[in-house]
Motif scaffolding. Sequence first.
Motif, short mmCIF file in Angstrom:
data_model
loop_
_atom_site.label_atom_id
_atom_site.label_comp_id
_atom_site.label_asym_id
_atom_site.label_seq_id
_atom_site.Cartn_x
_atom_site.Cartn_y
_atom_site.Cartn_z
N ARG A 5 0.74 -1.04 0.06
CA ARG A 5 0.07 -0.03 0.06
C ARG A 5 0.90 1.36 0.02
NH1 ARG A 5 -5.48 -0.28 -0.61
NH2 ARG A 5 -5.93 1.00 1.25
N ILE A 6 0.15 2.15 -0.76
CA ILE A 6 1.14 3.59 -0.88
C ILE A 6 0.52 4.48 -0.21
CG2 ILE A 6 2.22 4.97 -2.26
CD1 ILE A 6 3.38 2.18 -2.37
N ALA A 7 0.92 5.39 0.83
CA ALA A 7 0.23 6.35 1.59
C ALA A 7 0.88 7.93 1.19
CB ALA A 7 -0.02 5.96 2.85
N LEU A 8 0.17 8.71 1.40
CA LEU A 8 0.57 10.07 1.34
C LEU A 8 0.02 10.96 2.72
CD1 LEU A 8 1.86 12.75 0.61
CD2 LEU A 8 0.05 13.22 -0.86
N VAL A 9 1.13 11.24 3.47
CA VAL A 9 0.59 11.95 4.69
C VAL A 9 1.11 13.35 4.71
CG1 VAL A 9 0.47 12.25 7.19
CG2 VAL A 9 0.71 9.95 6.02
N THR A 10 0.13 14.47 4.44
CA THR A 10 0.69 15.68 4.54
C THR A 10 1.02 16.59 5.76
OG1 THR A 10 -1.76 16.68 4.49
CG2 THR A 10 -1.12 16.15 2.32
N ALA A 66 0.65 20.11 -7.68
CA ALA A 66 0.53 19.26 -9.21
C ALA A 66 1.93 18.60 -8.97
CB ALA A 66 0.56 20.37 -10.14
N THR A 67 3.00 19.01 -8.92
CA THR A 67 4.37 18.42 -9.02
C THR A 67 4.27 17.31 -8.25
OG1 THR A 67 5.55 20.57 -9.27
CG2 THR A 67 6.75 18.73 -8.54
N ALA A 68 3.86 17.26 -6.81
CA ALA A 68 3.86 16.08 -6.00
C ALA A 68 3.06 14.90 -6.57
CB ALA A 68 3.28 16.53 -4.59
N ALA A 69 1.85 15.28 -6.99
CA ALA A 69 0.78 14.43 -7.67
C ALA A 69 1.72 13.83 -9.09
CB ALA A 69 -0.34 15.07 -8.18
N VAL A 83 -3.77 10.81 3.70
CA VAL A 83 -3.95 11.55 5.01
C VAL A 83 -3.87 12.94 5.02
CG1 VAL A 83 -3.58 11.63 7.48
CG2 VAL A 83 -3.35 9.36 6.37
N ASN A 84 -5.06 13.49 4.98
CA ASN A 84 -5.00 15.29 4.91
C ASN A 84 -4.88 15.54 6.13
OD1 ASN A 84 -5.44 16.05 2.29
ND2 ASN A 84 -7.47 15.06 2.30
N ASN A 85 -3.31 15.74 6.85
CA ASN A 85 -3.12 16.21 8.04
C ASN A 85 -2.55 17.53 8.30
OD1 ASN A 85 -1.94 15.64 10.99
ND2 ASN A 85 -0.08 16.17 9.71
N ALA A 86 -2.14 18.21 7.11
CA ALA A 86 -1.56 19.50 7.38
C ALA A 86 -2.39 20.49 7.72
CB ALA A 86 -1.01 19.97 5.79
N GLY A 87 -2.08 21.26 8.84
CA GLY A 87 -2.76 22.46 9.20
C GLY A 87 -2.21 23.46 10.15
N ALA A 127 -7.83 21.14 -2.25
CA ALA A 127 -6.69 21.21 -3.54
C ALA A 127 -5.95 19.82 -3.63
CB ALA A 127 -5.85 22.39 -3.27
N VAL A 128 -5.66 19.48 -2.58
CA VAL A 128 -4.69 18.07 -2.53
C VAL A 128 -5.74 17.07 -2.81
CG1 VAL A 128 -3.36 16.51 -1.15
CG2 VAL A 128 -3.16 18.88 -0.83
N TYR A 129 -6.88 16.98 -2.46
CA TYR A 129 -7.93 16.29 -2.70
C TYR A 129 -8.21 15.83 -4.20
CZ TYR A 129 -12.61 13.99 -3.45
OH TYR A 129 -13.88 13.53 -4.17
N GLN A 130 -8.44 17.11 -4.86
CA GLN A 130 -8.58 17.19 -6.16
C GLN A 130 -7.53 16.61 -7.27
OE1 GLN A 130 -9.69 21.14 -6.95
NE2 GLN A 130 -11.73 21.04 -6.30
N ALA A 131 -6.15 17.02 -6.56
CA ALA A 131 -5.00 16.62 -7.33
C ALA A 131 -4.81 15.18 -7.00
CB ALA A 131 -3.90 17.32 -6.81
N MET A 132 -5.10 14.57 -6.04
CA MET A 132 -4.76 13.15 -5.88
C MET A 132 -5.87 12.19 -6.24
SD MET A 132 -1.82 13.34 -4.83
CE MET A 132 -0.56 14.89 -4.46
#
Length: 250
Positions: A5-10, A66-69, A83-87, A127-132
Amino acid sequence: MPLDRIALVTGANKGVGKQVASELVANGLTVIVGSRDLTRGREAAADIGGGATALQLDVTDARSIATAAAWIRERFGRLDVLVNNAGISHTQADFTMDDYAAMSRASTASIEGVRAIWDVNVFGTLAVYQAMLPLLRESSDARIVNVSSGLGSLTETSDPNYPYRSTFGPGYPASKTALNAMALAMSIELEGTPIKVNVVSPAFTATALNDFQGTESVEDGSREVVRVALLGADGPTGTFTLWNGEVIPW
């Protein structure tokens, strides 16, 4: 679930984000440590160890997202967990909790400060949701976890007996209410798909968000985020839960 599994945590270079990344790695996932500052992200990934890879990601910068995606697509071809954690909770460099309370009321909050908080917590998450999302659709059973706060519950805050009622203001708390709305919009959009969207509050966790004055550890605060990120095919979607598994009313 597949083991690779591949995960991204902001926002994963410190606090709850770093702890979640570490625990996901311990559960066998390959974790992309999203960090606005790549150097700090690399340091966090090195601390976490094998299975963690740093990636520069500023959720307020469209080009960075966009670059990250594009990097994730080229490297892995898909994303299984987001995981949308950045805040952020404030824009001040130094503050006490008394200072924070005084400058966070509807009558005193800086409009610029509120915009900055919402830019990260609300618009950055969207924005992250839309890109990912295209990458998540490449997964057979993707998961999205939005890290929120119980302070964003309008039901709780509307209760005169709610102990944190007086802390509700247009900055951080209201941004989490808006984040919850964004998460609900995501879950409605993805109804009927294998992608599950849930919201978790780590509670009053001792992190930089509150000048480390929180009452819960990052280990406790991260527990529910990790559980929800690892939900199986029979798990729920569209839920809002606290770090101890308790359901929070919207």
